[in-house]
Design an enzyme around this catalytic site. Structure first.
Site, PDB file in Angstrom:
ATOM      1  N   HIS A 164      29.898 -21.954  -0.719  1.00 55.27           N
ATOM      2  CA  HIS A 164      31.020 -22.774  -0.235  1.00 55.27           C
ATOM      3  C   HIS A 164      32.383 -22.242  -0.701  1.00 55.27           C
ATOM      4  CE1 HIS A 164      30.816 -25.178  -4.085  1.00 55.27           C
ATOM      5  NE2 HIS A 164      32.117 -25.221  -3.875  1.00 55.27           N
ATOM      6  N   SER A 175      32.799 -24.597  -9.526  1.00 57.31           N
ATOM      7  CA  SER A 175      31.860 -24.171  -8.489  1.00 57.31           C
ATOM      8  C   SER A 175      31.521 -22.690  -8.576  1.00 57.31           C
ATOM      9  CB  SER A 175      32.469 -24.416  -7.109  1.00 57.31           C
ATOM     10  OG  SER A 175      32.292 -25.749  -6.773  1.00 57.31           O
ATOM     11  N   GLY A 176      30.250 -22.382  -8.346  1.00 60.65           N
ATOM     12  CA  GLY A 176      29.789 -20.991  -8.361  1.00 60.65           C
ATOM     13  C   GLY A 176      29.390 -20.539  -9.744  1.00 60.65           C
ATOM     14  N   ASP A 206       0.831  -1.213   0.000  1.00 57.04           N
ATOM     15  CA  ASP A 206       0.000   0.000   0.000  1.00 57.04           C
ATOM     16  C   ASP A 206       0.860   1.257   0.000  1.00 57.04           C
ATOM     17  OD1 ASP A 206       1.012  -0.066   2.526  1.00 57.04           O
ATOM     18  OD2 ASP A 206      -0.898   0.192   3.576  1.00 57.04           O
ATOM     19  N   ASP A 222       6.855  -5.686   3.697  1.00 56.78           N
ATOM     20  CA  ASP A 222       5.516  -5.491   3.127  1.00 56.78           C
ATOM     21  C   ASP A 222       5.543  -4.664   1.845  1.00 56.78           C
ATOM     22  OD1 ASP A 222       6.312  -3.442   4.931  1.00 56.78           O
ATOM     23  OD2 ASP A 222       4.298  -2.617   4.894  1.00 56.78           O
ATOM     24  N   GLU A 223       6.647  -3.959   1.579  1.00 53.38           N
ATOM     25  CA  GLU A 223       6.705  -3.134   0.368  1.00 53.38           C
ATOM     26  C   GLU A 223       7.853  -3.555  -0.549  1.00 53.38           C
ATOM     27  OE1 GLU A 223       4.215  -0.956  -0.105  1.00 53.38           O
ATOM     28  OE2 GLU A 223       3.433  -1.440   1.884  1.00 53.38           O
ATOM     29  N   VAL A 283       2.998   2.120   2.288  1.00 52.93           N
ATOM     30  CA  VAL A 283       3.367   2.523   3.652  1.00 52.93           C
ATOM     31  C   VAL A 283       4.190   1.385   4.267  1.00 52.93           C
ATOM     32  CG1 VAL A 283       2.490   3.185   5.941  1.00 52.93           C
ATOM     33  CG2 VAL A 283       1.207   3.786   3.869  1.00 52.93           C
TER      34      VAL A 283
HETATM   35  C1  4AZ Z   1      33.824 -28.921  -6.948  1.00 53.44           C
HETATM   36  O1  4AZ Z   1      34.542 -29.516  -6.157  1.00 53.44           O
HETATM   37  C2  4AZ Z   1      32.801 -29.700  -7.697  1.00 53.44           C
HETATM   38  N1  4AZ Z   1      30.345 -32.982 -10.541  1.00 53.44           N
HETATM   39  C3  4AZ Z   1      31.897 -29.055  -8.500  1.00 53.44           C
HETATM   40  C4  4AZ Z   1      30.956 -29.770  -9.206  1.00 53.44           C
HETATM   41  C5  4AZ Z   1      30.908 -31.133  -9.107  1.00 53.44           C
HETATM   42  C6  4AZ Z   1      31.801 -31.812  -8.317  1.00 53.44           C
HETATM   43  C7  4AZ Z   1      32.756 -31.084  -7.601  1.00 53.44           C
HETATM   44  C8  4AZ Z   1      29.844 -31.861  -9.867  1.00 53.44           C
HETATM   45  O2  4AZ Z   1      33.910 -27.715  -7.113  1.00 53.44           O
END
Ligand code: 4AZ
Length: 495
Positions: free
Chosen positions: A303, A445-446, A141, A151-152, A143
């Site tokens: 991680h 990873s990532g 709303d 809420d917004e 506010v």
């Molecule tokens: C790692 O250690 C890792 N097979 C990333 C992906 C997978 C396994 C290990 C998937 O960063």
């Protein structure tokens, strides 16, 4: 085995007599109603109970105990003044007792009502888990009612591959398309800013004709010009409108080179094919991948930053498929790991890096799209993984970016006993090839798992974990970006 003695029990019902005959067990014998003598019950503890009024049934306890089941009024002898006083006292005690019972029942009902209506917030909406309970009409709303503004903070969303703008209507408890009539770029920037982007990220708006499909109507700006934030309070419901707003808060998801199809089992990528892919390096060493989601933000896995949590040690390298060719990295101002990341289960394995200065976009540096609502990436969808990770388990990282195509599997398949045995939660998706041979690995990873839909690339996952690399029946596991979308925008709004 030693037999159990005296354990047989027999019950006989005979003329109100319940005989429980078992070795050493007591015998309860109902001797019928016993008349009171001088207003007191007979029994072993005579005198220790208050006397009852004459018209109430009396339960005469003797050894063996006797229970009267007939409620009969027995005329008693005339009462003495002392007996009358005791009878009156007793009457008031009964009234008091009844009042107390009613009070306790009312208190319990009030407690239950409070628990369900306020604490569980059954009729309204609560400000975060266990937060203040607001009525539905206080949502969006304009506010701020919640202490952290919840809420917004989610009053607009982009819908589908068309990025149609929708506004939440508390009146209808539904998301409604925003009407393009009287719309302009300034409103577009304001809405994008409210979602979590900056005004500089803004690309453009366009119109989309919904025709008869907009059966619930539109949210339309009231006449007038508006400045400032919380534009949601200036909308009103309307059944008539020429078209809806398509909003592009960033120039995302466009690749300058098609995937020409290692990662394990993949191929080297071309410059510009995955312009959102970055190398995250700690003290000059490639550690993890990441995805550009706006000029200020990189999305990666939590991680990666558990041991290396100091932002000043990290640099973000972008713009080339060759690690050795990228000379100048961008600084990191802040690392935001998901507060519920669990290093034992890998649940909530997502992190955001806020850059020290915004990135300048080029042909080879640009963001991927965050998944809009309603973009489904169902089981069976084809997706792409990219990274500078090892080309085989425990292998050396390559200099050139690798890419590979994988299949997204349903959580049921991922969790089968012979696959990942129940370890894939709702914060994760699994993808790969069940026959083995293609997968992400250490160093990826990532980095991104992306899906193409409606001509643009959407970020479906961030590389998280797996059992070995590219093994049969062991697909890779990725953070489920769609699941985290509100968390991502909240961080972008707050930082
Ligand atoms: C790692 O250690 C890792 N097979 C990333 C992906 C997978 C396994 C290990 C998937 O960063």
């Amino acid at each position: 085995m030693k037999p159990v003695q005296g354990s047989e029990t027999s019950f006989t019902m005979n003329n109100n007599k319940l005989h429980l005959t078992e070795a050493d067990s007591p015998v309860y014998d109902n001797q019928g109603f016993q008349r009171e003598v001088e207003g007191r019950a007979w029994g072993p503890s005579q005198g220790s109970y208050p006397s009852l009024p004459q018209l109430t049934p009396s339960y005469v306890v003797s050894a063996p105990r006797t229970i009267n089941t007939h409620h009969t009024a027995i005329p008693g002898p005339a009462q003495s003044p002392r007996q009358e006083k005791e009878t009156r006292q007793c009457h008031w005690k009964n009234v008091l007792c009844a009042c107390l019972c009613v009070a306790v029942i009312l208190a319990v009902v009030a407690l239950l009502l409070w628990y369900f209506l306020y604490y569980q917030c059954l009729l309204g909406k609560s400000c975060g888990a266990g937060g203040k309970c607001l009525s539905s009409s206080q949502w969006c709303d304009g506010v701020l009612d919640c202490s952290r503004g919840e809420d917004e903070s989610h009053c607009f969303r982009l819908q589908g591959t068309d990025s149609m703008l929708e506004s939440y209507s508390s009146h209808n408890d539904a998301w409604m398309p925003v009407c393009v009539d009287d719309w302009n770029d300034d409103y577009g920037k304001t809405v994008c800013e409210q979602i979590g982007y900056t005004r500089q990220d803004y690309e453009t708006y366009a119109q989309i004709h919904l025709g008869a499909s907009a059966t619930k109507g539109y949210m339309r700006l009231k006449p007038g010009t508006y400045y400032g934030s919380h534009i949601q309070s200036h909308f009103t419901h309307s059944m008539t409108c020429s078209a809806a707003v398509k909003l592009h808060c960033s120039e995302c998801g466009r690749s300058q080179a098609g995937p020409s199809s290692r990662i394990v089992g993949g191929a080297q990528a071309e410059n510009g094919a995955w312009p959102w892919q970055v190398s995250l390096q700690f003290n000059g060493r490639h550690m993890c991948g990441g995805s550009i989601i706006s000029a200020d933000w990189i999305l990666s896995a939590a991680h990666c930053f558990q041991e290396y949590s100091n932002p000043s040690g990290w640099k973000v390298f972008s713009g080339d498929v060759s690690l050795s060719r990228m000379r100048f990295g961008d600084t990191v101002q802040r690392i935001i790991n998901h507060e519920n990341y669990d290093s034992n289960t890998n649940d909530n394995d997502i992190a955001l890096l806020k850059l020290g200065t915004p990135m300048a976009f080029t042909r080879t540096v640009r963001p991927v799209c965050l998944p809009n609502s309603g973009i489904d990436m169902p089981a069976g969808s084809q997706a792409w993984i990219t990274g500078w990770g090892a080309l085989r388990s425990s292998g050396q990282p390559p200099d050139k970016l690798n890419q590979a195509q994988v299949t997204i599997y349903s959580r049921d398949i991922c969790n089968e006993d012979h696959v990942l045995n129940g370890q894939v939660t709702q914060t994760m998706i699994c993808a790969g090839r069940l026959q083995g041979g293609v997968d992400t690995c250490q160093g990826d990873s990532g980095g991104p798992l992306v899906v193409k839909a409606g001509d643009v690339w959407w970020l479906a996952g961030d590389t998280s974990w797996g059992i070995g690399c590219a093994l049969r029946n062991k697909p890779g596991v990725y953070g489920n970006v769609t699941y985290f979308i509100n968390w991502i925008y909240e961080q972008m709004q707050d930082n």
